[in-house]
Design an enzyme around this catalytic site. Sequence first.
Site, mmCIF file in Angstrom:
data_model
loop_
_atom_site.group_PDB
_atom_site.id
_atom_site.type_symbol
_atom_site.label_atom_id
_atom_site.label_comp_id
_atom_site.label_asym_id
_atom_site.label_seq_id
_atom_site.Cartn_x
_atom_site.Cartn_y
_atom_site.Cartn_z
ATOM 1 N N HIS A 237 29.915 -9.237 -2.779
ATOM 2 C CA HIS A 237 31.189 -8.920 -3.443
ATOM 3 C C HIS A 237 31.006 -8.067 -4.691
ATOM 4 C CE1 HIS A 237 34.055 -11.990 -1.334
ATOM 5 N NE2 HIS A 237 33.245 -11.364 -0.494
ATOM 6 N N GLU B 94 39.648 -11.509 6.902
ATOM 7 C CA GLU B 94 38.731 -12.626 6.629
ATOM 8 C C GLU B 94 38.700 -12.958 5.156
ATOM 9 O OE1 GLU B 94 34.892 -14.664 5.610
ATOM 10 O OE2 GLU B 94 35.702 -12.782 4.871
ATOM 11 N N GLU B 95 38.683 -11.909 4.327
ATOM 12 C CA GLU B 95 38.473 -12.111 2.882
ATOM 13 C C GLU B 95 39.633 -12.832 2.203
ATOM 14 O OE1 GLU B 95 35.756 -11.774 1.419
ATOM 15 O OE2 GLU B 95 34.568 -10.301 2.499
ATOM 16 N N HIS C 26 33.905 -9.624 10.629
ATOM 17 C CA HIS C 26 35.154 -9.100 10.056
ATOM 18 C C HIS C 26 35.010 -7.664 9.585
ATOM 19 C CE1 HIS C 26 34.322 -9.739 5.619
ATOM 20 N NE2 HIS C 26 33.580 -10.745 6.031
ATOM 21 N N ASP D 270 28.000 -12.759 9.689
ATOM 22 C CA ASP D 270 28.480 -12.426 8.343
ATOM 23 C C ASP D 270 27.292 -12.398 7.398
ATOM 24 O OD1 ASP D 270 30.190 -11.956 6.121
ATOM 25 O OD2 ASP D 270 31.689 -13.342 6.896
ATOM 26 N N ASP E 192 29.317 -6.691 3.276
ATOM 27 C CA ASP E 192 30.185 -7.802 3.680
ATOM 28 C C ASP E 192 31.503 -7.205 4.157
ATOM 29 O OD1 ASP E 192 31.675 -10.101 3.918
ATOM 30 O OD2 ASP E 192 31.776 -10.519 1.783
HETATM 31 CO CO CO Z 1 33.206 -11.635 1.682
HETATM 32 ZN ZN ZN Z 2 32.146 -11.710 4.795
#
Ligand code: CO
Ligand code: ZN
Length: 331
Positions: free
Chosen positions: A303, A194-195, A63, A217, A164
């Site tokens: 994150h 995606e998130e 992503h 990922d 990420d």
């Molecule tokens: Co993420």
């Molecule tokens: Zn991710």
Amino acid sequence: MKPLIKKLVESYGPSGHEEQIREIIRSEIKGLADYVTIDPLGNLIAVYKKKAKSGKKVMLAAHMDEIGLIVSHIDAKGFASFVPVGGVRPLTCIGGRVRFANDVIGVIGVHERRDSNGVPTLDDLFIDTGATSPDTSPVKVGDAAGFFRPLEEIGDRLVAKSMDDRISCAVMIEVMRQLKRTPHEVQFVFTVQEEIGTRGATTSAFGLDPEVAFSIDVTATGDTPKGHRMEVALGNGAAIKVRDAGMISDPRLVTLLEQRASEAKVKSQREVLQGGSTDARAIQVVRAGVPSGCVSIPCRYVHSPSEMVDMRDVNAAVSLLVQTLEKPIDL
Ligand code: CO
Ligand code: ZN
């Protein structure tokens, strides 16, 4: 690969606003694929056509969106309130910086609270863009921002916001560059959104109708002081997902990936992740179902604005995917 990684992680692209990062990736992969398309939701799809009858339709998904925030209100003094885009935690926001699509920078501050040592909520936070009134605010209600932090290199490790999942976008681009012979139709998909619920993977997988799929990922690690009870560690190789909160990998693909890793003398480790999931969760259950697996890049502080990966794991993931795509996939 490092200049490519730097370019990707430092780019803007919160979920639903992937135009800038998509253009950067599109120029990086120019001339590599047999054809490139952008689907109605914004997924960037690059396809290597099938070269042998025995080949399968194999989808790879990484992503390109990142977590971020959207301005929800601007007060009389020009401070902006916001709602999260994806899994944003207040503790990793304070003192951080964000960047909007128009390159405006904001600083995240926290309101004075009765218990100033207690954990704040996102409602306790605001963005300071330097404005002194709503009229002078360079951002409007509805504008989206991503976090902002330059990439740093610490020994074998790289630290940045949006590892990420831009690190996997870099892995996928490198796989496209290195993959010379494959019997398969390979569908490289740089997914959107995606998130906020693997939405781009859902639609692109429906459209492409693959026979096998792998997401790429980041995954958490258990190698920090009092970390998760988890085996994955930075530097121990590409992680082969067995299970996360959203899916069970097809066991045949776990076996296949482990076999290819040992053939290529690539370090790998098994991943059992408690929370979180990836695009493979969505791909696995589209149409009549798609046997799916995931190659993960171990990552500390997921994150946060300082997500950390180890270059040896990144290189291992590239080699593992190239080795897997060069050979037959028989299930
Ligand atoms: Co993420
Ligand atoms: Zn991710």
